[in-house]
Write a protein that holds these residues in place. Structure first.
Motif, mmCIF file in Angstrom:
data_model
loop_
_atom_site.group_PDB
_atom_site.id
_atom_site.type_symbol
_atom_site.label_atom_id
_atom_site.label_comp_id
_atom_site.label_asym_id
_atom_site.label_seq_id
_atom_site.Cartn_x
_atom_site.Cartn_y
_atom_site.Cartn_z
ATOM 1 N N TYR A 129 0.903 -0.681 -0.164
ATOM 2 C CA TYR A 129 -0.303 -0.044 -0.155
ATOM 3 C C TYR A 129 0.974 1.147 0.259
ATOM 4 N N ASN A 130 0.241 2.237 -0.466
ATOM 5 C CA ASN A 130 1.186 3.517 -1.132
ATOM 6 C C ASN A 130 -0.070 4.345 0.318
ATOM 7 N N ASN A 131 1.053 5.553 1.039
ATOM 8 C CA ASN A 131 0.370 6.352 2.326
ATOM 9 C C ASN A 131 -0.602 7.230 1.189
ATOM 10 N N GLU A 132 0.626 8.208 -0.074
ATOM 11 C CA GLU A 132 -0.251 8.599 -0.255
ATOM 12 C C GLU A 132 -2.116 9.120 -0.522
ATOM 13 N N GLY A 133 -2.656 8.071 -0.811
ATOM 14 C CA GLY A 133 -3.813 7.791 -1.473
ATOM 15 C C GLY A 133 -4.512 7.656 -0.118
ATOM 16 N N PHE A 134 -4.197 7.845 1.247
ATOM 17 C CA PHE A 134 -5.065 8.229 2.180
ATOM 18 C C PHE A 134 -4.889 9.388 2.849
ATOM 19 N N PRO A 135 -6.699 9.688 3.261
ATOM 20 C CA PRO A 135 -6.574 10.478 4.491
ATOM 21 C C PRO A 135 -5.337 11.685 4.900
ATOM 22 N N ASN A 136 -4.508 12.876 5.055
ATOM 23 C CA ASN A 136 -3.468 12.351 5.388
ATOM 24 C C ASN A 136 -2.678 11.687 5.733
ATOM 25 N N GLY A 137 -2.307 11.303 4.949
ATOM 26 C CA GLY A 137 -1.047 9.860 4.277
ATOM 27 C C GLY A 137 -1.528 9.158 5.420
ATOM 28 N N LEU A 308 19.226 -1.037 12.075
ATOM 29 C CA LEU A 308 18.786 0.276 13.936
ATOM 30 C C LEU A 308 18.460 1.207 14.035
ATOM 31 N N ASP A 309 17.117 1.555 12.753
ATOM 32 C CA ASP A 309 17.029 2.437 12.713
ATOM 33 C C ASP A 309 16.029 2.165 11.725
ATOM 34 N N GLY A 310 14.781 3.044 11.554
ATOM 35 C CA GLY A 310 13.849 2.968 10.356
ATOM 36 C C GLY A 310 14.024 3.719 9.098
ATOM 37 N N VAL A 311 13.030 4.706 8.528
ATOM 38 C CA VAL A 311 13.170 5.143 7.180
ATOM 39 C C VAL A 311 12.842 6.781 7.214
ATOM 40 N N PRO A 312 13.043 7.609 6.206
ATOM 41 C CA PRO A 312 12.542 8.515 6.450
ATOM 42 C C PRO A 312 11.304 9.144 5.086
ATOM 43 N N LEU A 313 10.473 8.724 5.599
ATOM 44 C CA LEU A 313 9.618 8.169 4.695
ATOM 45 C C LEU A 313 8.415 8.463 5.475
ATOM 46 N N SER A 414 18.386 8.480 -7.913
ATOM 47 C CA SER A 414 17.956 9.612 -8.549
ATOM 48 C C SER A 414 15.988 9.233 -9.357
ATOM 49 N N HIS A 415 15.997 10.218 -8.074
ATOM 50 C CA HIS A 415 14.199 10.026 -8.534
ATOM 51 C C HIS A 415 13.465 10.717 -7.330
ATOM 52 N N PRO A 416 12.109 11.245 -8.205
ATOM 53 C CA PRO A 416 11.575 12.455 -7.932
ATOM 54 C C PRO A 416 11.002 11.938 -6.409
ATOM 55 N N PHE A 417 11.285 11.118 -6.200
ATOM 56 C CA PHE A 417 10.403 10.862 -4.475
ATOM 57 C C PHE A 417 11.584 10.711 -3.780
ATOM 58 N N THR A 418 13.313 10.459 -4.243
ATOM 59 C CA THR A 418 14.107 11.394 -3.171
ATOM 60 C C THR A 418 14.105 12.573 -2.990
ATOM 61 N N ALA A 419 14.233 13.567 -4.209
ATOM 62 C CA ALA A 419 14.184 14.769 -4.311
ATOM 63 C C ALA A 419 13.780 15.738 -3.261
ATOM 64 N N SER A 420 12.203 14.412 -3.832
ATOM 65 C CA SER A 420 11.153 15.536 -2.842
ATOM 66 C C SER A 420 11.829 15.316 -1.252
ATOM 67 N N ILE A 425 16.675 12.356 1.926
ATOM 68 C CA ILE A 425 17.705 11.177 1.218
ATOM 69 C C ILE A 425 18.128 11.690 0.434
ATOM 70 N N ASP A 426 19.507 10.566 0.984
ATOM 71 C CA ASP A 426 20.569 11.472 0.126
ATOM 72 C C ASP A 426 22.215 10.356 -0.381
ATOM 73 N N TRP A 427 22.066 9.547 -1.685
ATOM 74 C CA TRP A 427 23.263 8.768 -2.062
ATOM 75 C C TRP A 427 24.173 9.073 -2.305
ATOM 76 N N ASP A 428 25.572 10.031 -1.689
ATOM 77 C CA ASP A 428 25.841 10.970 -1.730
ATOM 78 C C ASP A 428 27.557 10.218 -2.746
ATOM 79 N N PHE A 429 27.231 9.728 -4.283
ATOM 80 C CA PHE A 429 28.185 8.137 -4.211
ATOM 81 C C PHE A 429 30.046 9.402 -4.643
ATOM 82 N N THR A 430 29.801 10.674 -4.491
ATOM 83 C CA THR A 430 31.067 12.074 -5.228
ATOM 84 C C THR A 430 31.695 11.702 -3.209
#
Length: 537
Positions: A129-137, A308-313, A414-420, A425-430
């Motif tokens: 399921y995708n939380n975006e489809g529910f009231p207030n997420g 160790l922790d959860g997710v920044p979602l 590199s994804h719109p989801f990540t950019a938002s 969420i930042d995979w800094d390869f450099t």
């Protein structure tokens, strides 16, 4: 017996010619031909002219690669084989486009599409399921209860860090719907009156995870074989299984003994938390004490997994950050004895992989690894999984501590989801490459149809190569192959096309060394010299 009748005779080696072979061997990056021995090793690597002379002298079978691009098989550094196999064969597939008004209907409509039904007794398992489809997420069990009042329904979400249960499932799992107490590292979503909505995050899922029934071992073997075929069509010949439990290890051992495991698997056995393994801590820790029982030709059990922790979602935000003084938020640390656990298994020579998505969790894991290094300087290499939340001060710690930076899930590099995500969420390869860390890439395969790694890399190839597409491609191909072998201690056995190494290789429909990752597809996959996937069949 004439030598031709024996499958192990010298005559049974196979010659491959006219290929564009990208070896990942720095001493000889390119070749056009090679010989694979009867026991599945690269016996000779060189030019077509050289190899043809050997083939004619020894009367060997010849395969014409027809100028196709060839490279070592992919090492996927982060997979969930058991859960992927079940999701693809037995769970209800509802897709990501879920809303409060259609989730129950989608479960009902999709139920008949499963390959195997009644796998979970009378429970219904669905993905995702995708939380975006529910009231207030925020999802609520009422959206499932009307259609399923008497059947327990569990829907996975939150990249594996949340579940939505209907009322029947909450009751069956033993939750006090009206007065359930909070637990450390868990997130219960509640209605205004304090009762559970049915959406559970992190350790709040533990009761549900331990209550869910699993199918029998035969079905587990069946779904694993299915998942392995799916991995082969993406070019995967070796991987790290990131949520290993007793059932998975038993199934893998039997498959290997039956000669049906065409994949090298490093099994990261879960230390904690329990929900990721769907198994109690007591049996998991016993399993970690008995890993030798489950080791086999293609299964390496010297690996540990800690979340160790959860997710920044949204709506979870269960990742562990740092306060203004650089101190980790301990309320978001799921496994409180992580440092002691790392030291314990380091002494045993086991690699510990720690899931970290926040600056605070990454720093905590690095502190634990540093503690182990002080006690045991020559201990095994350890890993930080995901590496999408690393503070600038901590990149320089990876190489001296011999920590592998496992970057996943690749799909979101590199994804719109990540950019938002506002930088969460930042995979800094450099920065990680500048720090000389060993970097691997994982799909974090768990619910998506294929563990595809090539397409996402097209979006970062120039960044990895500092503006050079060719250099970026070279680095990424190495991350997908030899770096993965190095991370699991198999760099002398696999990961490149070199004499004496396993003949695990793939034929791809374009030249990945030029950075042509987008749209790239595997034509054939070979494991120990045998073709295990052919797109034409």
């Amino acid at each position: 017996m004439p030598p031709a009748i024996s499958s192990t005779a010298d005559l049974n080696s196979t010659v491959y010619i006219n290929g564009c072979v990208y070896t990942i061997d720095s001493a000889r990056p390119w070749a056009s031909a090679f010989i694979v021995s009867a026991d599945g090793l690269f016996e000779y690597v060189g030019s077509t002219e050289e190899v043809l002379l050997i083939a004619q002298r020894r009367h060997l079978v010849i395969v014409d690669l027809k100028n196709q691009f060839v490279m070592p098989g992919v090492h996927d550094a982060h997979m969930h084989f058991l859960y992927s196999g079940l999701a693809l064969t037995s769970d209800v597939d509802i897709g990501m486009d879920t809303t409060a008004t259609n989730i129950a209907q989608k479960i009902k409509d999709a139920g008949c599409k499963c390959h195997y039904v009644n796998t979970y007794q009378d429970w219904i398992m669905a993905n995702v399921y995708n939380n975006e489809g529910f009231p207030n997420g925020v999802a609520d069990r009422k959206d499932l209860d009307e259609m399923f009042p008497d059947i327990p329904v569990v829907v996975s979400g939150g990249a594996g860090h949340s579940k939505l249960l209907n009322t029947k499932a909450l009751e069956r799992a033993g939750y006090d719907i009206e007065n359930e107490k909070d637990v450390h590292g868990g997130k219960f979503f509640r209605r205004e009156d304090g009762s559970l909505t049915g959406e559970l995050g992190e350790t709040a899922m533990t009761k549900a995870a331990l209550a869910l029934p699993f199918p029998g071992l035969n079905h587990i073997k069946r779904v694993l074989k299915y998942a392995i075929v799916v991995a082969h069509r993406s070019g995967v010949t070796s991987c790290q299984e990131a949520s290993s439990n007793t059932l998975l290890l038993r199934a893998l051992k039997e498959l290997d003994e039956e000669g049906k495991l065409d994949l090298d698997i490093s099994t990261h056995i879960v230390y904690g938390p329990e929900y990721i393994a769907h198994e109690s801590a007591s049996t998991l820790h016993k399993l970690l004490d008995e890993t030798e029982k489950f080791k086999s030709k293609h299964v390496d059990t010297r690996f540990v997994k800690i979340i160790l922790d959860g997710v920044p979602l949204p709506p979870l935000y269960t990742h562990c950050g740092l306060d203004d003084h650089g101190v980790p938020d301990k309320s978001k640390i799921v496994v409180e004895d992580v440092k002691e656990a790392i030291c314990k298994y380091d002494e045993r020579g086991m690699t510990v992989r720690v899931h970290c998505t926040g600056h605070g969790s990454t720093r905590t894991a690095l502190d634990g690894i540093e503690m182990a290094r002080k006690k045991n300087p020559d201990g095994p290499r350890h890993e930080i999984a995901h590496c999408s939340g690393v503070h600038d001060d901590d990149f320089s710690r990876y190489a001296p501590l011999r920590v592998t930076a496992e970057m996943s899930p690749a799909e979101f590099f590199s994804h719109p989801f990540t950019a938002s995500s506002n930088g969460l969420i930042d995979w800094d390869f450099t920065k990680i490459l500048d720090a000389d860390a060993l970097v691997t890439i994982g799909s974090d395969w768990g619910a998506i149809p294929d563990p595809c790694l090539f397409d996402p890399l097209s979006r970062i190839v120039e960044a990895v190569g500092r503006g050079s597409k060719e250099k970026g491609a070279e680095i990424l191909c190495r991350m997908l192959t030899l770096n993965g072998a190095d991370a699991v201690g198999k760099e002398k056995e696999a990961g490149s096309v070199e004499i004496g190494k396993k003949a695990n290789f793939i034929v791809v429909d374009r030249d990945l060394s030029e950075g042509l990752f987008e749209g790239a597809r595997v034509v054939r996959t070979y494991f120990e010299g045998e073709c295990v996937w052919d797109r034409e069949y």
